[in-house]
Design an enzyme around this catalytic site. Structure first.
Site, mmCIF file in Angstrom:
data_model
loop_
_atom_site.group_PDB
_atom_site.id
_atom_site.type_symbol
_atom_site.label_atom_id
_atom_site.label_comp_id
_atom_site.label_asym_id
_atom_site.label_seq_id
_atom_site.Cartn_x
_atom_site.Cartn_y
_atom_site.Cartn_z
ATOM 1 N N SER A 131 0.835 -1.202 0.000
ATOM 2 C CA SER A 131 0.000 0.000 0.000
ATOM 3 C C SER A 131 0.870 1.252 0.000
ATOM 4 O O SER A 131 2.006 1.238 0.506
ATOM 5 C CB SER A 131 -0.852 -0.020 1.274
ATOM 6 O OG SER A 131 -1.451 1.229 1.497
ATOM 7 N N TYR A 155 -2.225 -0.934 10.891
ATOM 8 C CA TYR A 155 -2.438 -1.503 9.553
ATOM 9 C C TYR A 155 -1.227 -1.229 8.667
ATOM 10 O O TYR A 155 -0.679 -2.126 8.020
ATOM 11 C CB TYR A 155 -3.708 -0.917 8.914
ATOM 12 C CG TYR A 155 -3.792 -1.161 7.420
ATOM 13 C CD1 TYR A 155 -4.068 -2.432 6.929
ATOM 14 C CD2 TYR A 155 -3.562 -0.129 6.499
ATOM 15 C CE1 TYR A 155 -4.111 -2.673 5.558
ATOM 16 C CE2 TYR A 155 -3.607 -0.358 5.134
ATOM 17 C CZ TYR A 155 -3.883 -1.630 4.675
ATOM 18 O OH TYR A 155 -3.921 -1.866 3.321
ATOM 19 N N LYS A 159 1.949 -3.734 6.784
ATOM 20 C CA LYS A 159 2.432 -3.754 5.392
ATOM 21 C C LYS A 159 3.953 -3.580 5.353
ATOM 22 O O LYS A 159 4.641 -4.265 4.607
ATOM 23 C CB LYS A 159 1.751 -2.646 4.583
ATOM 24 C CG LYS A 159 0.244 -2.837 4.404
ATOM 25 C CD LYS A 159 -0.071 -4.061 3.585
ATOM 26 C CE LYS A 159 -1.550 -4.308 3.432
ATOM 27 N NZ LYS A 159 -1.879 -5.627 2.897
HETATM 28 P P1 NAD Z 1 -10.956 -7.141 1.012
HETATM 29 O O1 NAD Z 1 -11.235 -7.104 2.475
HETATM 30 O O2 NAD Z 1 -12.080 -6.898 0.076
HETATM 31 O O3 NAD Z 1 -10.268 -8.536 0.620
HETATM 32 C C1 NAD Z 1 -9.427 -9.235 1.516
HETATM 33 C C2 NAD Z 1 -9.914 -10.676 1.582
HETATM 34 O O4 NAD Z 1 -9.076 -11.424 2.470
HETATM 35 C C3 NAD Z 1 -11.353 -10.801 2.123
HETATM 36 O O5 NAD Z 1 -12.127 -11.531 1.192
HETATM 37 C C4 NAD Z 1 -11.195 -11.549 3.443
HETATM 38 O O6 NAD Z 1 -12.300 -12.396 3.689
HETATM 39 C C5 NAD Z 1 -9.891 -12.301 3.207
HETATM 40 N N1 NAD Z 1 -9.133 -12.652 4.427
HETATM 41 C C6 NAD Z 1 -8.771 -11.830 5.437
HETATM 42 N N2 NAD Z 1 -8.066 -12.530 6.352
HETATM 43 C C7 NAD Z 1 -7.961 -13.801 5.897
HETATM 44 C C8 NAD Z 1 -7.370 -14.984 6.407
HETATM 45 N N3 NAD Z 1 -6.747 -15.017 7.595
HETATM 46 N N4 NAD Z 1 -7.461 -16.129 5.673
HETATM 47 C C9 NAD Z 1 -8.120 -16.132 4.493
HETATM 48 N N5 NAD Z 1 -8.721 -15.048 3.979
HETATM 49 C C10 NAD Z 1 -8.640 -13.885 4.672
HETATM 50 O O7 NAD Z 1 -9.760 -6.116 0.730
HETATM 51 P P2 NAD Z 1 -9.226 -5.563 -0.657
HETATM 52 O O8 NAD Z 1 -9.641 -4.150 -0.768
HETATM 53 O O9 NAD Z 1 -9.534 -6.525 -1.737
HETATM 54 O O10 NAD Z 1 -7.670 -5.570 -0.343
HETATM 55 C C11 NAD Z 1 -6.849 -6.665 -0.693
HETATM 56 C C12 NAD Z 1 -5.455 -6.403 -0.151
HETATM 57 O O11 NAD Z 1 -4.972 -5.182 -0.678
HETATM 58 C C13 NAD Z 1 -5.390 -6.267 1.364
HETATM 59 O O12 NAD Z 1 -4.209 -6.891 1.808
HETATM 60 C C14 NAD Z 1 -5.325 -4.769 1.586
HETATM 61 O O13 NAD Z 1 -4.650 -4.442 2.772
HETATM 62 C C15 NAD Z 1 -4.536 -4.332 0.369
HETATM 63 N N6 NAD Z 1 -4.788 -2.927 0.003
HETATM 64 C C16 NAD Z 1 -6.065 -2.522 -0.260
HETATM 65 C C17 NAD Z 1 -6.312 -1.194 -0.603
HETATM 66 C C18 NAD Z 1 -7.715 -0.717 -0.883
HETATM 67 O O14 NAD Z 1 -7.919 0.478 -0.971
HETATM 68 N N7 NAD Z 1 -8.694 -1.592 -1.070
HETATM 69 C C19 NAD Z 1 -5.245 -0.275 -0.665
HETATM 70 C C20 NAD Z 1 -3.962 -0.726 -0.402
HETATM 71 C C21 NAD Z 1 -3.726 -2.069 -0.075
HETATM 72 C C1 UD1 Z 2 -7.196 5.471 3.343
HETATM 73 C C2 UD1 Z 2 -6.229 4.922 4.366
HETATM 74 C C3 UD1 Z 2 -5.082 4.231 3.642
HETATM 75 C C4 UD1 Z 2 -5.610 3.172 2.685
HETATM 76 C C5 UD1 Z 2 -6.600 3.832 1.723
HETATM 77 C C6 UD1 Z 2 -7.234 2.865 0.760
HETATM 78 C C7 UD1 Z 2 -6.483 6.459 6.260
HETATM 79 C C8 UD1 Z 2 -5.817 7.515 7.080
HETATM 80 N N1 UD1 Z 2 -5.759 6.006 5.218
HETATM 81 O O1 UD1 Z 2 -6.472 6.372 2.548
HETATM 82 O O2 UD1 Z 2 -4.213 3.620 4.581
HETATM 83 O O3 UD1 Z 2 -4.531 2.577 1.959
HETATM 84 O O4 UD1 Z 2 -7.639 4.435 2.492
HETATM 85 O O5 UD1 Z 2 -8.030 1.948 1.439
HETATM 86 O O6 UD1 Z 2 -7.581 5.988 6.569
HETATM 87 N N2 UD1 Z 2 -12.568 11.904 2.652
HETATM 88 C C9 UD1 Z 2 -13.629 12.781 2.823
HETATM 89 N N3 UD1 Z 2 -14.808 12.268 3.285
HETATM 90 C C10 UD1 Z 2 -14.977 10.943 3.585
HETATM 91 C C11 UD1 Z 2 -13.868 10.073 3.406
HETATM 92 C C12 UD1 Z 2 -12.684 10.587 2.943
HETATM 93 O O7 UD1 Z 2 -13.516 13.972 2.563
HETATM 94 O O8 UD1 Z 2 -16.079 10.549 4.016
HETATM 95 C C13 UD1 Z 2 -11.318 12.436 2.069
HETATM 96 C C14 UD1 Z 2 -10.078 12.184 2.884
HETATM 97 O O9 UD1 Z 2 -9.837 13.239 3.745
HETATM 98 C C15 UD1 Z 2 -9.018 12.056 1.772
HETATM 99 C C16 UD1 Z 2 -9.786 11.485 0.580
HETATM 100 O O10 UD1 Z 2 -11.151 11.752 0.839
HETATM 101 O O11 UD1 Z 2 -8.564 13.337 1.397
HETATM 102 C C17 UD1 Z 2 -9.605 9.986 0.401
HETATM 103 O O12 UD1 Z 2 -9.910 9.325 1.624
HETATM 104 P P1 UD1 Z 2 -9.990 7.720 1.709
HETATM 105 O O13 UD1 Z 2 -10.857 7.210 0.625
HETATM 106 O O14 UD1 Z 2 -10.351 7.367 3.109
HETATM 107 O O15 UD1 Z 2 -8.508 7.253 1.354
HETATM 108 P P2 UD1 Z 2 -7.114 7.699 2.026
HETATM 109 O O16 UD1 Z 2 -7.300 8.583 3.181
HETATM 110 O O17 UD1 Z 2 -6.228 8.161 0.924
#
Ligand code: NAD
Ligand code: UD1
Length: 364
Positions: A131, A155, A159
């Site tokens: 991330s 969190y 990572k």
């Molecule tokens: P998500 O929660 O939709 O998917 C994660 C999946 O992992 C879920 O289906 C959950 O049931 C499964 N899981 C969790 N713990 C488990 C375990 N112990 N054994 C088996 N399955 C398990 O999340 P996502 O948005 O698809 O994210 C996927 C990955 O990407 C995560 O590692 C997350 O931290 C990372 N990530 C996501 C974002 C984002 O914005 N979505 C941003 C940066 C990094």
């Molecule tokens: C958040 C997480 C980050 C994670 C990412 C994707 C935090 C501090 N960081 O990032 O670790 O990787 O999500 O899952 O939580 N905002 C509003 N109103 C809302 C929600 C958000 O104005 O209701 C604004 C925030 O201030 C920010 C932007 O929208 O400027 C994006 O927010 P968000 O979607 O939560 O993502 P990040 O903060 O970038």
């Protein structure tokens, strides 16, 4: 060297989740076999069937918990796995502050068990869901892969620590290769409207929140601060369409395979969490973003265009811990992987809205 892994199955841990399910459709469309492994703690059991509906290909799924090492090992014994994409993990920043032990246990132990099972099974290719949150908060934008790492919450630390665990593991076996994909802000949904992001309860992230305002499930969009030093005063992020992000996984997997066929040819990932690069370890970190910043107000306007009406919104105080501007430098992914995000914020919002209507059972 002949690439024997090409015909083997790709294991997607957490494959029923948001990013895993979209990546599965891309891999299946390109002729790869996949198997999902998920404990469904944050996803629905019908996701594999939906993926099959989209792709017309089988999408087997093992219901298993990576915290139980025997369950991961069983999946490696049952399937002929060539590569692993490790999505499984808990991902809510706020919850990680409330429940740090649960986050460290789930995210770290899952990865350790997975790496142990891979070693036993002789599987040598790993793509990890990292991330943008691994970059120290005082870094200037855009973020480059060799910037100093550090996190602001448990969190984020999971990572940083997992990246380190993967590097240390790779340093013991130069035939093991890994890509650390540092996602910026993935949003949107598959164009079919059959899969998308479906957070439980009230969403924390901006896009799912706006989407629920658009369906009428939430009263108004809350803009967290409009006095940042940004063009319109609201926070700026690097939003990337989930299908572009999914494509990045395919490219990273193919990149690792090409690297394996040119053994000895590797690049270093630069400074790691503790400041020491692992010379020789075949680990590559890549930013996956668009390289462009978009403000909260711009995203709201794009969503309003997608849903065809103005949304209620108000300005609230800044959210604790938020940065003014975060976006990626994507040169490395473009040069090494051939990765370039194609879809813009209008497509992201249109696809997210189609999916949200499906979830809310509104007319299509
Ligand atoms: P998500 O929660 O939709 O998917 C994660 C999946 O992992 C879920 O289906 C959950 O049931 C499964 N899981 C969790 N713990 C488990 C375990 N112990 N054994 C088996 N399955 C398990 O999340 P996502 O948005 O698809 O994210 C996927 C990955 O990407 C995560 O590692 C997350 O931290 C990372 N990530 C996501 C974002 C984002 O914005 N979505 C941003 C940066 C990094
Ligand atoms: C958040 C997480 C980050 C994670 C990412 C994707 C935090 C501090 N960081 O990032 O670790 O990787 O999500 O899952 O939580 N905002 C509003 N109103 C809302 C929600 C958000 O104005 O209701 C604004 C925030 O201030 C920010 C932007 O929208 O400027 C994006 O927010 P968000 O979607 O939560 O993502 P990040 O903060 O970038």
């Amino acid at each position: 060297m002949k690439d024997h892994t090409r015909n083997k199955t790709v294991l997607l841990t957490g494959g029923a989740g948001f990013i895993g399910s979209h990546t599965a459709t891309v891999l299946l469309d390109r002729g790869y076999d996949v198997v999902l492994l998920d404990n469904f703690s944050n996803s629905k059991r019908d996701v594999p069937t939906r993926i099959e509906k989209i792709t017309g290909k089988p999408c087997p799924c093992e219901e298993a918990d990576l915290l139980h090492s025997g369950e991961a090992e069983a999946a490696f014994k049952k399937h002929d796995i060539g590569s692993v994409i490790h999505f499984a993990g808990l991902k809510a920043v706020g919850e990680s502050v409330e429940k740090p032990l649960e986050y460290y246990e789930n995210n770290l132990l899952s990865t350790i068990n997975l790496l142990g099972s891979m070693r036993t099974a002789g599987v040598k290719n790993l793509i990890f869901s990292s991330s943008a949150t691994v970059y120290k908060h005082d870094n200037p934008v855009p973020y480059y892969e060799n910037f100093p790492l550090g996190a602001a919450n448990p969190y984020g630390w999971t990572k940083v620590m997992i990246e380190r665990i993967i590097m240390d593991t790779a340093a013991t076996d130069f035939t093991f290769s890994a890509a650390l994909l540092r996602y910026f802000n993935p949003i949107g949904a598959h164009q079919s409207g059959l899969i998308g992001e479906d957070p439980q309860g009230i969403p924390n992230n901006l896009l799912p929140y706006i989407a629920k305002v658009a369906t009428g499930e939430l009263p108004e969009v809350r803009i967290f601060g409009d006095n940042y030093d940004t063009p319109d005063g609201t926070g700026v992020r690097d939003y990337i369409h989930i299908m572009d992000l999914a494509e990045g996984h395919l490219l990273a997997m193919e990149y690792l395979r090409k690297k394996r066929s040119h053994e000895g040819d590797f690049i270093d990932i630069g400074e790691s969490a503790s400041g020491a690069a692992h010379e020789g370890a075949n680990v590559h970190a890549f930013n996956l973003g668009t390289g462009k910043g978009t403000s909260v107000r711009e995203i709201i306007s794009a969503f309003e265009r997608a849903c065809g009406r103005e949304l209620p919104k108000s300005v609230y105080p800044r959210r604790a811990g938020d940065l003014a501007i975060v976006y990626a430098n994507t040169d490395l992914a473009e040069r090494e992987l051939g990765f370039k995000a194609r879809l813009g914020i209008d497509e992201m919002c249109a696809d997210a809205w189609r999916w949200q209507r499906h979830c809310a059972k509104l007319p299509e």
